[in-house]
Design a protein around this motif. Structure first.
Motif, short mmCIF file in Angstrom:
data_model
loop_
_atom_site.label_atom_id
_atom_site.label_comp_id
_atom_site.label_asym_id
_atom_site.label_seq_id
_atom_site.Cartn_x
_atom_site.Cartn_y
_atom_site.Cartn_z
N SER A 188 -3.50 2.86 -11.50
CA SER A 188 -2.84 1.57 -11.33
C SER A 188 -1.95 1.67 -10.10
N ALA A 189 -2.21 0.82 -9.12
CA ALA A 189 -1.41 0.85 -7.89
C ALA A 189 0.04 0.52 -8.21
N THR A 190 0.93 1.39 -7.74
CA THR A 190 2.36 1.21 -7.97
C THR A 190 3.07 1.14 -6.63
N HIS A 191 3.83 0.07 -6.42
CA HIS A 191 4.63 -0.07 -5.20
C HIS A 191 5.99 0.57 -5.44
N LYS A 192 6.38 1.48 -4.54
CA LYS A 192 7.69 2.12 -4.67
C LYS A 192 8.16 2.54 -3.27
N ASP A 193 9.36 2.14 -2.92
CA ASP A 193 9.96 2.50 -1.63
C ASP A 193 9.07 2.15 -0.45
N GLY A 194 8.42 0.99 -0.50
CA GLY A 194 7.59 0.54 0.61
C GLY A 194 6.24 1.22 0.71
N ARG A 195 5.86 1.98 -0.31
CA ARG A 195 4.57 2.67 -0.31
C ARG A 195 3.79 2.28 -1.55
N ILE A 196 2.48 2.52 -1.49
CA ILE A 196 1.62 2.26 -2.64
C ILE A 196 1.14 3.61 -3.16
N TYR A 197 1.37 3.85 -4.46
CA TYR A 197 0.94 5.08 -5.11
C TYR A 197 -0.19 4.79 -6.08
N GLY A 198 -1.16 5.66 -6.12
CA GLY A 198 -2.30 5.56 -7.02
C GLY A 198 -3.38 6.46 -6.45
N ARG A 199 -4.24 6.99 -7.33
CA ARG A 199 -5.27 7.91 -6.86
C ARG A 199 -6.21 7.17 -5.90
N GLY A 200 -6.27 7.67 -4.69
CA GLY A 200 -7.12 7.07 -3.67
C GLY A 200 -6.39 6.10 -2.76
N ALA A 201 -5.10 5.84 -3.02
CA ALA A 201 -4.37 4.86 -2.20
C ALA A 201 -4.40 5.24 -0.72
N ALA A 202 -4.34 6.53 -0.43
CA ALA A 202 -4.41 6.97 0.96
C ALA A 202 -5.76 7.61 1.27
N ASP A 203 -6.27 8.40 0.37
CA ASP A 203 -7.51 9.15 0.61
C ASP A 203 -8.53 8.77 -0.44
N ASP A 204 -9.39 7.91 -0.21
CA ASP A 204 -9.60 7.19 1.02
C ASP A 204 -9.90 5.74 0.73
N LYS A 205 -9.52 5.30 -0.44
CA LYS A 205 -9.70 3.89 -0.74
C LYS A 205 -8.82 3.05 0.18
N GLY A 206 -7.65 3.57 0.54
CA GLY A 206 -6.78 2.88 1.49
C GLY A 206 -7.45 2.75 2.85
N GLY A 207 -8.14 3.80 3.28
CA GLY A 207 -8.87 3.74 4.55
C GLY A 207 -9.98 2.71 4.50
N LEU A 208 -10.64 2.63 3.37
CA LEU A 208 -11.71 1.65 3.21
C LEU A 208 -11.15 0.23 3.31
N VAL A 209 -10.00 0.00 2.68
CA VAL A 209 -9.37 -1.31 2.73
C VAL A 209 -8.90 -1.62 4.17
N ALA A 210 -8.49 -0.61 4.90
CA ALA A 210 -8.12 -0.83 6.32
C ALA A 210 -9.35 -1.32 7.10
N HIS A 211 -10.51 -0.76 6.81
CA HIS A 211 -11.73 -1.22 7.46
C HIS A 211 -12.02 -2.69 7.09
N LEU A 212 -11.82 -3.02 5.82
CA LEU A 212 -12.04 -4.41 5.40
C LEU A 212 -11.09 -5.34 6.15
N GLY A 213 -9.83 -4.92 6.28
CA GLY A 213 -8.86 -5.74 7.01
C GLY A 213 -9.28 -5.94 8.45
N THR A 214 -9.83 -4.91 9.06
CA THR A 214 -10.32 -5.01 10.44
C THR A 214 -11.47 -6.01 10.51
N MET A 215 -12.35 -5.98 9.53
CA MET A 215 -13.46 -6.93 9.52
C MET A 215 -12.96 -8.36 9.35
N ARG A 216 -11.85 -8.53 8.66
CA ARG A 216 -11.33 -9.89 8.42
C ARG A 216 -10.70 -10.51 9.65
N VAL A 217 -10.27 -9.69 10.56
CA VAL A 217 -9.66 -10.26 11.76
C VAL A 217 -10.72 -10.44 12.81
#
Length: 176
Positions: free
Chosen positions: A147-176
């Protein structure tokens, strides 16, 4: 689609480093901070994009991905891995990717998406993996790793950085 650009390559790079903002607080607060620091030469499209719901949409996509325990090394999560692959494929299709496939040549499914470049433009390869490592309690999780948890300006959860977060960054790039 919209293009995020400045007048120089350096300004464009600065605009694209939004996610590296050191400011804490909500995503919306950080975006307001980024808007205030944009160079005067930033395009109105860039400013409109940062005022949009894009950060909220990306956060929702990341939350959906984190909620799937896609631990590819544990057979009991094989169905979760397939569920995550299908979600990634759906997210790519939602961005208008015309050729999305699940490739299962002898293992866990790979998600392949091909979005043709305009004639004469270079090809760009984006890579990310959607599977994660196990999250045993002895690793010291202080919140539910699925479960994604926001704390101190960061998102915690398994995969939030490695690498589901990277995948979402790619999606954001596609949206712009």
């Amino acid at each position: 689609g919209r293009t995020v650009t400045g007048d120089t390559p350096e300004e464009t790079a600065k605009l694209m480093r939004i996610s590296e903002s050191p400011h804490s607080g909500s995503t919306k607060t950080r975006m307001v901070d980024v808007l205030a620091r944009l160079p005067k030469t930033a395009t109105s499209d860039t400013r409109d994009l940062l005022r949009s719901d894009l950060p909220t949409e990306l956060d929702a996509d990341l939350r959906r991905l984190i909620a799937i325990p896609s631990v590819s090394s544990l057979p009991e999560h094989d169905d979760d891995v397939i569920t995550a692959a299908e979600l990634v494929a759906d997210l790519l299709r939602a961005e208008g990717c015309p050729d999305v496939r699940l490739l299962t040549a002898g293992g866990k499914p790979d998600v392949y998406g091909h979005y043709p470049a305009p004639e004469g433009a270079p090809t760009v390869l984006l890579y990310a993996h959607y599977d994660v490592q196990p999250a045993p309690p002895e690793q010291g999780w202080t919140s539910d790793p699925w479960s994604a948890t926001h704390k101190d300006g960061r998102i915690y959860g398994r995969g939030a950085a490695d690498d589901k977060g990277g995948l979402v960054a790619h999606l954001g790039t596609m949206r712009v």
